[in-house]
Design a protein around this motif. Sequence first.
Motif, PDB file in Angstrom:
ATOM      1  N   GLY A 135       0.841  -1.310  -0.114  1.00  0.00           N
ATOM      2  CA  GLY A 135       0.183   0.059   0.074  1.00  0.00           C
ATOM      3  C   GLY A 135       0.954   1.202  -0.085  1.00  0.00           C
ATOM      4  N   ALA A 136       1.983   1.087  -0.335  1.00  0.00           N
ATOM      5  CA  ALA A 136       3.004   2.367  -0.552  1.00  0.00           C
ATOM      6  C   ALA A 136       2.489   3.459  -1.365  1.00  0.00           C
ATOM      7  N   TYR A 137       1.874   3.291  -2.400  1.00  0.00           N
ATOM      8  CA  TYR A 137       1.157   4.338  -3.168  1.00  0.00           C
ATOM      9  C   TYR A 137       0.382   5.034  -2.474  1.00  0.00           C
ATOM     10  N   ASP A 138      -0.755   4.540  -1.767  1.00  0.00           N
ATOM     11  CA  ASP A 138      -1.843   5.275  -1.292  1.00  0.00           C
ATOM     12  C   ASP A 138      -1.223   6.046   0.077  1.00  0.00           C
ATOM     13  N   PHE A 139      -0.278   4.983   0.753  1.00  0.00           N
ATOM     14  CA  PHE A 139       0.171   5.899   1.979  1.00  0.00           C
ATOM     15  C   PHE A 139       1.054   6.754   1.886  1.00  0.00           C
ATOM     16  N   ASN A 140       1.730   6.982   0.700  1.00  0.00           N
ATOM     17  CA  ASN A 140       2.611   8.141   0.563  1.00  0.00           C
ATOM     18  C   ASN A 140       1.878   9.116  -0.044  1.00  0.00           C
ATOM     19  N   GLN A 141       1.007   9.001  -0.838  1.00  0.00           N
ATOM     20  CA  GLN A 141      -0.056   9.963  -1.263  1.00  0.00           C
ATOM     21  C   GLN A 141      -0.806  10.618  -0.044  1.00  0.00           C
ATOM     22  N   ALA A 142      -1.213   9.994   0.635  1.00  0.00           N
ATOM     23  CA  ALA A 142      -2.073  10.242   2.036  1.00  0.00           C
ATOM     24  C   ALA A 142      -1.254  11.122   2.587  1.00  0.00           C
ATOM     25  N   VAL A 143      -0.004  10.827   3.009  1.00  0.00           N
ATOM     26  CA  VAL A 143       0.833  11.389   4.155  1.00  0.00           C
ATOM     27  C   VAL A 143       1.188  12.811   3.348  1.00  0.00           C
ATOM     28  N   MET A 144       1.444  12.708   2.096  1.00  0.00           N
ATOM     29  CA  MET A 144       1.818  14.169   1.309  1.00  0.00           C
ATOM     30  C   MET A 144       0.677  14.980   1.581  1.00  0.00           C
ATOM     31  N   ASP A 145      -0.476  14.479   1.244  1.00  0.00           N
ATOM     32  CA  ASP A 145      -1.730  15.517   1.072  1.00  0.00           C
ATOM     33  C   ASP A 145      -1.996  15.758   2.542  1.00  0.00           C
TER      34      ASP A 145
END
Length: 196
Positions: A135-145
Amino acid sequence: MLQQTQVERVIPKYRAWLVRYPSLAALAKAGTAEVREAWYPLGYNILPVRLRDIARIVVRRHRGAIPATREDLLALPGIGPYTAGAVLSFAYGQDTPILDTNVRRVLRRVFFGDRAAPPDPLLWKLAEALLPAGGAYDFNQAVMDFGATVCTARRPGCPACALAGLCASYPLTAPRAAAPGRARFKRTAGSPSGTA
């Protein structure tokens, strides 16, 4: 293109860039003046030249395919750990951490406190440890957002923050208490300097 530039200004330039350079091979053939002109007025005029140089290397050494390993990405000029992680996570779906300004701020505030200054190697390890498998794609996007919209640099949204219960910095928006050993002074009527 999004470095220090608003999304609304980037979108038309990005689309025009892709029309002009539909492949890495097309970009690799472009001259310096041409790529700078296509990039204008976004600023950071070295970036389009770097992109063109990367395209040339990728076409020559990697048969036109962006490398899918951290080592090969970091060997490209101008590619650092964040960009390598972003490419691996977002383009290749690999479980790879990223550490941009927003992610760094969120991790620092939540786990160490707002005034802490943990070293980047420690933050990279923490970012990697937090990644959910697959789930790195979603996790990284979420933390950046989250860092861009809630845990912002200047006006964090602490009262509405979903992480308030575990955040070492909460609440950043509340008045701070006096430092240990210092008295707070209150103004009283008739006293210009205040009393303890």
